[in-house]
Scaffold this motif. Structure first.
Motif, short mmCIF file in Angstrom:
data_model
loop_
_atom_site.label_atom_id
_atom_site.label_comp_id
_atom_site.label_asym_id
_atom_site.label_seq_id
_atom_site.Cartn_x
_atom_site.Cartn_y
_atom_site.Cartn_z
N THR A 172 -1.73 -3.45 -10.28
CA THR A 172 -1.86 -2.07 -9.49
C THR A 172 -3.50 -1.53 -9.52
O THR A 172 -4.08 -1.87 -10.63
CB THR A 172 -1.01 -0.92 -10.45
OG1 THR A 172 -1.63 -0.67 -11.48
CG2 THR A 172 0.17 -1.58 -10.52
N TYR B 16 0.84 -1.24 0.05
CA TYR B 16 0.15 -0.11 -0.08
C TYR B 16 0.78 1.23 0.10
O TYR B 16 1.84 1.30 0.85
CB TYR B 16 -1.07 0.09 1.43
CG TYR B 16 -1.94 -1.07 1.37
CD1 TYR B 16 -3.08 -0.98 0.93
CD2 TYR B 16 -1.53 -2.48 1.79
CE1 TYR B 16 -3.85 -1.92 0.85
CE2 TYR B 16 -2.23 -3.45 1.75
CZ TYR B 16 -3.70 -3.26 1.32
OH TYR B 16 -4.51 -4.49 1.48
N ASP B 17 0.42 2.34 -0.57
CA ASP B 17 1.25 3.57 -0.81
C ASP B 17 0.63 4.28 0.31
O ASP B 17 -0.71 4.65 0.40
CB ASP B 17 0.77 4.02 -2.00
CG ASP B 17 1.78 5.56 -2.31
OD1 ASP B 17 2.28 5.86 -1.42
OD2 ASP B 17 1.41 6.23 -3.25
N ALA C 78 5.98 4.97 -7.35
CA ALA C 78 6.10 6.16 -6.79
C ALA C 78 7.34 6.88 -7.19
O ALA C 78 7.48 8.33 -7.42
CB ALA C 78 6.55 5.81 -5.35
N LEU D 233 5.73 -1.17 -6.27
CA LEU D 233 4.96 0.16 -5.71
C LEU D 233 6.14 1.38 -5.66
O LEU D 233 5.68 2.31 -5.86
CB LEU D 233 4.46 -0.27 -4.47
CG LEU D 233 3.68 0.92 -3.68
CD1 LEU D 233 2.41 1.54 -4.36
CD2 LEU D 233 3.28 0.78 -2.19
N ARG E 110 6.15 -4.60 -3.28
CA ARG E 110 7.09 -3.41 -2.86
C ARG E 110 7.76 -2.79 -4.03
O ARG E 110 7.83 -1.53 -3.94
CB ARG E 110 7.60 -4.04 -1.47
CG ARG E 110 7.05 -4.16 -0.24
CD ARG E 110 7.93 -4.01 0.87
NE ARG E 110 7.71 -4.61 1.83
CZ ARG E 110 7.75 -4.67 3.13
NH1 ARG E 110 8.62 -3.64 3.45
NH2 ARG E 110 7.36 -5.35 4.11
#
Length: 244
Positions: free
Chosen positions: A77, A49-50, A232, A228, A225
């Motif tokens: 995603t 989770y972001d 980001a 993600l 991870r």
DNA sequence: GCGACAG
DNA sequence: ATCTTGTCGC
């Protein structure tokens, strides 16, 4: 990432609880399931989770059951649509997990979840839920005891003690605290759909030749991870002509 | 009513 | 889940 096409996805906690009752009734909680050696490919699933947004990345990593080498990976995603509520984790994690599993070239023979299965207030934890939705044998390996009790298992790898639901009059055994590495905190294994506690623990030991957590969950956790973090980074440092 | 409680 | 540094050990 949406809800499974054939089952309504709850919008409220009350609906989610009702759905879990149905999931439990549909679950195969009796079959011993595949023993180690009876499955070729084992998948691990997890979601990252972001912190700064509702962005999520779900991952499915498939290992060769004999060598534990990664043979296939898939990610999806999406956006979280259900908050984390103890007891209702499946509704937060499964949409993405299902989407990632569907991207695999072929379904695995067994799935290992990062969380609980039968060890759940309504016996419908993540692994039971995923098993019913996919039809695949599925069990859970959790890192903390949740709301259940247990005595300290022996100190060596392979030692275990029962995980008990003390909220029942005759406390019920819902899983096992299993030591996967000598001298290290145990993991908490519970059965799911289509596989019993005995085989679930046997698989867990085969999947932990060198670390506390199964290679399946380590693989899925790492992949989700990494992807993600990649997304980001691209947001902070845009590449190419794409924008917005 | 409050707290604890997978990820 | 995620925020966080170095450190000890295999």
């Amino acid at each position: 990432m949406g809800a499974p096409a054939d089952r309504p996805w709850p919008g409220t906690e009350a609906e989610a609880v009702a759905e879990q009752e149905r999931i439990r009734r549909a679950a195969d909680l009796a079959s011993p399931g595949p023993a180690p050696g009876e499955v070729d490919r084992i998948a691990g699933v997890d979601v990252a989770y972001d912190p700064g947004s509702d962005l999520t990345v779900a991952a499915a990593v498939v290992l060769d059951a004999a060598t534990l080498e990664v043979v296939e990976e898939a990610v999806h995603t999406g956006r979280s649509r259900f908050p984390y509520v103890p007891g209702l984790l499946a509704f937060r994690e499964l949409p993405g997990v299902l989407a990632a599993l569907e991207k695999l070239s072929a379904p695995p023979g067994l799935v290992v979840c990062d969380g609980y299965g039968y060890a759940h207030p309504r016996r419908a934890g993540l692994a039971v839920h995923l098993g019913v939705l996919t039809g695949l044998p599925c069990f859970g390996v959790a890192k903390s005891p949740f709301a259940f009790s247990h005595t300290e298992p022996g100190p060596r790898r392979g030692d275990s003690s029962p995980l008990l639901d003390g909220r029942r009059d005759p406390p019920e055994v819902v899983g096992r605290a299993l030591r996967t590495r000598s001298g290290v905190k145990p993991v908490f294994v519970s059965a799911g759909h289509g596989i019993g506690l005995e085989h679930a623990c046997a698989h867990t030991l085969r999947l932990t030749p060198r670390h506390r957590l199964p290679e399946t969950t380590r693989g899925a956790d790492g992949l989700s991870r990494r992807v993600l973090a990649e997304i980001a980074r691209d947001r902070r440092e845009p590449r190419g002509a794409a924008r917005g």
